[in-house]
Design a protein around this motif. Sequence first.
Motif, short mmCIF file in Angstrom:
data_model
loop_
_atom_site.label_atom_id
_atom_site.label_comp_id
_atom_site.label_asym_id
_atom_site.label_seq_id
_atom_site.Cartn_x
_atom_site.Cartn_y
_atom_site.Cartn_z
N TYR A 1 5.13 4.80 0.65
CA TYR A 1 4.86 3.59 -0.15
C TYR A 1 5.73 2.43 0.35
O TYR A 1 5.22 1.33 0.60
CB TYR A 1 5.14 3.88 -1.63
CG TYR A 1 5.32 2.63 -2.47
CD1 TYR A 1 4.23 1.83 -2.82
CD2 TYR A 1 6.59 2.24 -2.89
CE1 TYR A 1 4.41 0.67 -3.58
CE2 TYR A 1 6.78 1.10 -3.65
CZ TYR A 1 5.69 0.31 -3.99
OH TYR A 1 5.88 -0.84 -4.72
N PHE A 2 7.03 2.66 0.55
CA PHE A 2 7.90 1.58 0.99
C PHE A 2 7.54 1.07 2.39
O PHE A 2 7.59 -0.13 2.64
CB PHE A 2 9.38 2.00 0.90
CG PHE A 2 9.92 1.96 -0.51
CD1 PHE A 2 10.18 0.74 -1.14
CD2 PHE A 2 10.15 3.12 -1.23
CE1 PHE A 2 10.65 0.69 -2.45
CE2 PHE A 2 10.62 3.09 -2.54
CZ PHE A 2 10.88 1.86 -3.14
N ILE A 3 7.14 1.98 3.27
CA ILE A 3 6.72 1.53 4.61
C ILE A 3 5.52 0.60 4.48
O ILE A 3 5.47 -0.46 5.12
CB ILE A 3 6.42 2.75 5.53
CG1 ILE A 3 7.74 3.43 5.92
CG2 ILE A 3 5.62 2.32 6.78
CD1 ILE A 3 7.60 4.72 6.69
N LYS A 4 4.56 0.95 3.59
CA LYS A 4 3.39 0.08 3.40
C LYS A 4 3.77 -1.27 2.81
O LYS A 4 3.03 -2.23 2.94
CB LYS A 4 2.35 0.77 2.52
CG LYS A 4 1.64 1.85 3.32
CD LYS A 4 0.46 2.45 2.64
CE LYS A 4 -0.27 3.36 3.64
NZ LYS A 4 -1.10 4.37 2.99
N GLN A 5 4.92 -1.35 2.16
CA GLN A 5 5.41 -2.62 1.59
C GLN A 5 6.31 -3.37 2.56
O GLN A 5 6.97 -4.33 2.17
CB GLN A 5 6.16 -2.38 0.27
CG GLN A 5 5.41 -1.52 -0.74
CD GLN A 5 4.00 -2.00 -1.01
OE1 GLN A 5 3.77 -3.20 -1.14
NE2 GLN A 5 3.07 -1.07 -1.05
N GLY A 6 6.38 -2.91 3.82
CA GLY A 6 7.15 -3.63 4.83
C GLY A 6 8.59 -3.19 4.99
O GLY A 6 9.37 -3.85 5.67
N PHE A 7 8.96 -2.07 4.39
CA PHE A 7 10.33 -1.56 4.53
C PHE A 7 10.44 -0.71 5.80
O PHE A 7 9.46 -0.11 6.23
CB PHE A 7 10.72 -0.69 3.32
CG PHE A 7 11.02 -1.48 2.07
CD1 PHE A 7 10.01 -2.17 1.40
CD2 PHE A 7 12.31 -1.53 1.55
CE1 PHE A 7 10.28 -2.89 0.24
CE2 PHE A 7 12.59 -2.25 0.39
CZ PHE A 7 11.59 -2.93 -0.26
#
Length: 162
Positions: free
Chosen positions: A120-126
């Motif tokens: 989820y965080f990777i998909k949010q640009g993390f």
Amino acid sequence: LKFECLSNDGVDKHMVWLIGLKNIFARQLPNMPKEYIVRLVMDRSHKSVMVIRRNQVVGGITYRPYASQRFGEIAFCAITADEQVKGYGTRLMNHLKQHARDGDGLTHFLTYADNNAVGYFIKQGFTKEIHLDKDQWHGYIKDYDGGILMECKIDPNLPYTD
Ligand code: ACO
């Protein structure tokens, strides 16, 4: 549907929402001690961005802005069970970025992500790579061995919400 960013300011309606959010975190983050969740959600140096639908909290993100360091630490993030994977988590993060940039003057977020939330965080640009200087955040955020430290740079110009 609306998005609200607030902290424990003594307003009755805000208290009801913060308690609703605390209950979602307690259920969705079972490894976090409940007292710790209450303490941070109610702490006045933390803020919470919440998704509100029909006057009910659907989910939210509690964070602590470190204005002098220009970054924010995300403490908790969750959407209530029956509303997950409908896009609320993404819209919530976009509101958080907009508010943190335009309201708090932040340039980055850091968070300790649970293993199962890394996607989820990777998909949010993390990213798992931390680009911020260690001097800028070390000693501000607490070491926590139950997660993976991740970073997100907030775009200085992008309109994150409409
Ligand atoms: N792992 C991998 N990908 C995920 C996850 C996950 N756990 N959750 C959502 N995604 C993906 C979705 O499939 C979607 O992908 P797409 O854009 O390609 O379709 C994208 O991420 C965004 O999905 P949303 O529907 O916007 O996310 P949602 O509303 O479900 O919110 C959240 C995501 C907050 C992780 C929610 O599922 C949740 O509350 N999970 C349980 C609690 C949790 O793990 N919270 C994070 C802990 S770490 C922390 O709090 C610091």
